[in-house]
Scaffold this active site. Structure first.
Site, PDB file in Angstrom:
ATOM      1  N   PHE A 191     -76.178  46.891  48.022  1.00 42.34           N
ATOM      2  CA  PHE A 191     -75.938  46.613  46.607  1.00 42.34           C
ATOM      3  C   PHE A 191     -76.505  45.256  46.159  1.00 42.34           C
ATOM      4  O   PHE A 191     -76.321  44.857  45.011  1.00 42.34           O
ATOM      5  CB  PHE A 191     -74.434  46.671  46.301  1.00 42.34           C
ATOM      6  CG  PHE A 191     -73.586  45.743  47.142  1.00 42.34           C
ATOM      7  CD1 PHE A 191     -73.478  44.398  46.845  1.00 42.34           C
ATOM      8  CD2 PHE A 191     -72.895  46.237  48.246  1.00 42.34           C
ATOM      9  CE1 PHE A 191     -72.711  43.544  47.604  1.00 42.34           C
ATOM     10  CE2 PHE A 191     -72.112  45.385  49.019  1.00 42.34           C
ATOM     11  CZ  PHE A 191     -72.020  44.032  48.696  1.00 42.34           C
TER      12      PHE A 191
ATOM     13  N   ARG B 195     -57.720  34.057  44.648  1.00 39.95           N
ATOM     14  CA  ARG B 195     -57.995  35.422  45.106  1.00 39.95           C
ATOM     15  C   ARG B 195     -56.825  36.361  44.793  1.00 39.95           C
ATOM     16  O   ARG B 195     -57.029  37.532  44.479  1.00 39.95           O
ATOM     17  CB  ARG B 195     -58.359  35.411  46.588  1.00 39.95           C
ATOM     18  CG  ARG B 195     -59.692  34.675  46.820  1.00 39.95           C
ATOM     19  CD  ARG B 195     -60.093  34.599  48.266  1.00 39.95           C
ATOM     20  NE  ARG B 195     -60.487  35.896  48.790  1.00 39.95           N
ATOM     21  CZ  ARG B 195     -61.659  36.487  48.551  1.00 39.95           C
ATOM     22  NH1 ARG B 195     -62.545  35.910  47.763  1.00 39.95           N
ATOM     23  NH2 ARG B 195     -61.953  37.641  49.083  1.00 39.95           N
TER      24      ARG B 195
ATOM     25  N   HIS C  94     -65.581  36.245  40.230  1.00 38.28           N
ATOM     26  CA  HIS C  94     -65.865  35.924  41.630  1.00 38.28           C
ATOM     27  C   HIS C  94     -65.004  34.728  42.012  1.00 38.28           C
ATOM     28  O   HIS C  94     -64.757  33.858  41.178  1.00 38.28           O
ATOM     29  CB  HIS C  94     -67.341  35.541  41.819  1.00 38.28           C
ATOM     30  CG  HIS C  94     -67.608  34.881  43.145  1.00 38.28           C
ATOM     31  ND1 HIS C  94     -67.799  35.598  44.300  1.00 38.28           N
ATOM     32  CD2 HIS C  94     -67.641  33.565  43.505  1.00 38.28           C
ATOM     33  CE1 HIS C  94     -67.963  34.753  45.307  1.00 38.28           C
ATOM     34  NE2 HIS C  94     -67.873  33.519  44.850  1.00 38.28           N
TER      35      HIS C  94
ATOM     36  N   ASN D  15     -66.971  43.592  38.317  1.00 41.31           N
ATOM     37  CA  ASN D  15     -65.552  43.318  38.588  1.00 41.31           C
ATOM     38  C   ASN D  15     -65.047  41.995  38.016  1.00 41.31           C
ATOM     39  O   ASN D  15     -64.096  41.415  38.505  1.00 41.31           O
ATOM     40  CB  ASN D  15     -65.264  43.447  40.088  1.00 41.31           C
ATOM     41  CG  ASN D  15     -65.988  42.412  40.918  1.00 41.31           C
ATOM     42  OD1 ASN D  15     -66.823  41.671  40.407  1.00 41.31           O
ATOM     43  ND2 ASN D  15     -65.671  42.348  42.202  1.00 41.31           N
TER      44      ASN D  15
ATOM     45  N   TYR E 223     -75.765  34.536  46.260  1.00 43.99           N
ATOM     46  CA  TYR E 223     -75.210  35.665  47.023  1.00 43.99           C
ATOM     47  C   TYR E 223     -76.031  35.964  48.290  1.00 43.99           C
ATOM     48  O   TYR E 223     -75.993  37.096  48.785  1.00 43.99           O
ATOM     49  CB  TYR E 223     -75.149  36.906  46.142  1.00 43.99           C
ATOM     50  CG  TYR E 223     -73.938  36.965  45.215  1.00 43.99           C
ATOM     51  CD1 TYR E 223     -72.641  37.010  45.726  1.00 43.99           C
ATOM     52  CD2 TYR E 223     -74.097  37.005  43.841  1.00 43.99           C
ATOM     53  CE1 TYR E 223     -71.532  37.075  44.891  1.00 43.99           C
ATOM     54  CE2 TYR E 223     -72.983  37.082  42.995  1.00 43.99           C
ATOM     55  CZ  TYR E 223     -71.714  37.120  43.527  1.00 43.99           C
ATOM     56  OH  TYR E 223     -70.606  37.196  42.708  1.00 43.99           O
TER      57      TYR E 223
ATOM     58  N   THR F 199     -61.383  43.285  45.405  1.00 40.05           N
ATOM     59  CA  THR F 199     -62.768  43.401  44.902  1.00 40.05           C
ATOM     60  C   THR F 199     -62.962  44.680  44.094  1.00 40.05           C
ATOM     61  O   THR F 199     -63.563  44.670  43.024  1.00 40.05           O
ATOM     62  CB  THR F 199     -63.748  43.397  46.105  1.00 40.05           C
ATOM     63  OG1 THR F 199     -63.531  42.209  46.854  1.00 40.05           O
ATOM     64  CG2 THR F 199     -65.197  43.447  45.630  1.00 40.05           C
TER      65      THR F 199
ATOM     66  N   LYS G 153     -67.850  36.845  35.208  1.00 38.74           N
ATOM     67  CA  LYS G 153     -69.117  37.579  35.313  1.00 38.74           C
ATOM     68  C   LYS G 153     -69.555  38.194  33.979  1.00 38.74           C
ATOM     69  O   LYS G 153     -68.764  38.290  33.029  1.00 38.74           O
ATOM     70  CB  LYS G 153     -68.957  38.672  36.377  1.00 38.74           C
ATOM     71  CG  LYS G 153     -68.693  38.123  37.780  1.00 38.74           C
ATOM     72  CD  LYS G 153     -68.721  39.244  38.816  1.00 38.74           C
ATOM     73  CE  LYS G 153     -68.458  38.714  40.210  1.00 38.74           C
ATOM     74  NZ  LYS G 153     -68.598  39.773  41.238  1.00 38.74           N
TER      75      LYS G 153
ATOM     76  N   ARG H 187     -58.609  41.788  37.990  1.00 37.10           N
ATOM     77  CA  ARG H 187     -59.469  42.964  38.203  1.00 37.10           C
ATOM     78  C   ARG H 187     -58.756  44.257  37.832  1.00 37.10           C
ATOM     79  O   ARG H 187     -59.394  45.178  37.317  1.00 37.10           O
ATOM     80  CB  ARG H 187     -59.992  42.971  39.639  1.00 37.10           C
ATOM     81  CG  ARG H 187     -61.103  41.916  39.829  1.00 37.10           C
ATOM     82  CD  ARG H 187     -61.434  41.725  41.272  1.00 37.10           C
ATOM     83  NE  ARG H 187     -62.616  40.902  41.493  1.00 37.10           N
ATOM     84  CZ  ARG H 187     -62.857  40.242  42.618  1.00 37.10           C
ATOM     85  NH1 ARG H 187     -61.993  40.324  43.622  1.00 37.10           N
ATOM     86  NH2 ARG H 187     -63.939  39.518  42.752  1.00 37.10           N
TER      87      ARG H 187
ATOM     88  N   GLU I 292     -70.259  26.558  47.355  1.00 36.45           N
ATOM     89  CA  GLU I 292     -70.445  27.197  46.047  1.00 36.45           C
ATOM     90  C   GLU I 292     -70.240  26.201  44.901  1.00 36.45           C
ATOM     91  O   GLU I 292     -70.946  26.252  43.897  1.00 36.45           O
ATOM     92  CB  GLU I 292     -69.486  28.385  45.914  1.00 36.45           C
ATOM     93  CG  GLU I 292     -69.852  29.518  46.858  1.00 36.45           C
ATOM     94  CD  GLU I 292     -68.909  30.715  46.785  1.00 36.45           C
ATOM     95  OE1 GLU I 292     -69.120  31.669  47.540  1.00 36.45           O
ATOM     96  OE2 GLU I 292     -67.957  30.695  45.966  1.00 36.45           O
TER      97      GLU I 292
END
Ligand code: CMP
Length: 140
Positions: free
Chosen positions: A59, A87, A117, A114, A51, A93, A11, A104, A128
């Protein structure tokens, strides 16, 4: 466990702090292989479609603005149980809840900023990956 593919995004908070290599080292050390990768600048609208599942969350607007605020690296990770493994390597998250050693925990700045993704299911991974990559771009 079967070989899987999953979508990963590095990100804007991480690309602007020049953390792409450090983050990808974590994936590679965990046995995940980057089989497709590109650095792109998303528009707010493109982030919004990606998203869309979060469209009703408070948010959502902030999330789309953030994802369009600087370049992102979109990539496909492949490996045994890649969806869950990605993950695990990312961590929770919210970085305050992320286990030590995870991406993270080490790099994220907040629940919004964060750093990474990752797809959360086989269905999401397929959708995705197809959002960002054509079959011809998945070279293995
Ligand atoms: P990600 O795994 O990309 O999926 C949805 C994103 O929404 C999530 O990471 C966070 O970056 C973001 N998000 C989740 N909760 C919040 C929140 N409370 N405030 C801001 N952003 C959030």
């Amino acid at each position: 466990m079967a070989t899987e593919r999953t979508l990963s995004i590095i990100k804007p908070d991480a690309t602007t702090r020049n953390l792409t290599g450090k983050i990808n080292a974590k994936f590679e050390e965990a046995g995940l292989r980057i089989v497709a990768q590109k650095r792109i600048q998303l528009t707010k609208e493109q982030a919004g479609v990606f998203y869309a599942v979060h469209a009703e969350r408070p948010f959502y607007g902030e999330l789309c603005e953030f994802m369009a605020s600087a370049p992102v690296v979109v990539q496909v990770l492949e490996g045994e149980g890649a969806i869950l493994k990605n993950r695990e390597v990312m961590g929770a998250t919210n970085p305050a809840d992320a286990a030590p050693g995870t991406i993270r925990a080490e790099f994220a700045q907040s629940v919004g900023e964060n750093s990474v993704h990752g797809s959360d299911s086989p269905e999401a991974a397929a959708e995705e990956i197809a959002y960002f990559f054509s079959g011809l771009e998945l070279v293995g």
